[in-house]
Design a protein around this motif. Structure first.
Motif, short mmCIF file in Angstrom:
data_model
loop_
_atom_site.label_atom_id
_atom_site.label_comp_id
_atom_site.label_asym_id
_atom_site.label_seq_id
_atom_site.Cartn_x
_atom_site.Cartn_y
_atom_site.Cartn_z
N UNK A 190 -22.64 12.64 10.37
CA UNK A 190 -23.04 11.87 11.55
C UNK A 190 -22.08 10.69 11.76
N UNK A 191 -21.66 10.05 10.67
CA UNK A 191 -20.74 8.91 10.76
C UNK A 191 -19.40 9.32 11.36
N UNK A 192 -18.85 10.43 10.89
CA UNK A 192 -17.57 10.91 11.41
C UNK A 192 -17.75 11.40 12.84
N UNK A 193 -18.89 11.99 13.16
CA UNK A 193 -19.16 12.40 14.53
C UNK A 193 -19.17 11.22 15.48
N UNK A 194 -19.75 10.11 15.05
CA UNK A 194 -19.76 8.89 15.86
C UNK A 194 -18.36 8.33 16.01
N UNK A 195 -17.60 8.37 14.93
CA UNK A 195 -16.21 7.91 14.97
C UNK A 195 -15.38 8.76 15.93
N UNK B 75 -12.56 9.47 21.19
CA UNK B 75 -12.41 10.17 22.47
C UNK B 75 -12.58 9.24 23.67
N UNK B 76 -13.40 8.20 23.52
CA UNK B 76 -13.63 7.27 24.62
C UNK B 76 -12.59 6.15 24.68
N UNK B 77 -11.82 5.97 23.61
CA UNK B 77 -10.84 4.89 23.55
C UNK B 77 -9.53 5.31 24.23
N UNK B 78 -9.16 4.65 25.32
CA UNK B 78 -7.92 5.04 26.01
C UNK B 78 -6.65 4.77 25.18
N UNK C 230 -11.87 18.48 17.20
CA UNK C 230 -12.08 19.43 16.11
C UNK C 230 -13.27 19.02 15.26
N UNK C 231 -13.36 17.74 14.94
CA UNK C 231 -14.47 17.25 14.12
C UNK C 231 -15.81 17.47 14.83
N UNK C 232 -15.86 17.19 16.13
CA UNK C 232 -17.10 17.37 16.87
C UNK C 232 -17.48 18.85 16.99
N UNK C 233 -16.48 19.72 17.06
CA UNK C 233 -16.79 21.15 17.14
C UNK C 233 -17.38 21.68 15.83
#
Length: 82
Positions: free
Chosen positions: A10-15, A20-23, A35-38
């Motif tokens: 969950x921690x790495x998923x949040x990271x 992804x949101x950081x431009x 890849x991590x989220x998949x």
């Protein structure tokens, strides 16, 4: 073919979501985040291309700590026999 039962925490998923949101995140970091989220709640495994990206991110002195954490996580989910 070997099977890897590891999933993204969950921690790495949040990271990964933050990256992804950081431009300012690099293309490599965003690829690793995807890849991590998949692999968050599935049996997907890290592919050889992602292993290569993760390794390059880990050795790059300009990569952020967040990027290195993500790369380490993705790299450890790779199939060990490769």
């Amino acid at each position: 073919m070997a099977f890897n039962k590891k999933t993204t925490s969950k921690r790495i998923g949040s990271l990964a979501s933050e990256i992804l949101r950081d431009p300012k995140s690099s293309v490599a970091e965003k690829s690793l985040a995807g890849s991590a989220l998949s692999q968050r709640q599935s049996t997907h495994q890290t592919g050889i291309e992602m292993e290569d990206i993760a390794l390059r991110v880990l050795v790059d002195p300009f990569t952020t700590e967040k990027g290195k954490s993500l790369a380490g996580s993705v790299f450890t989910q790779a199939v060990k026999e490769r």
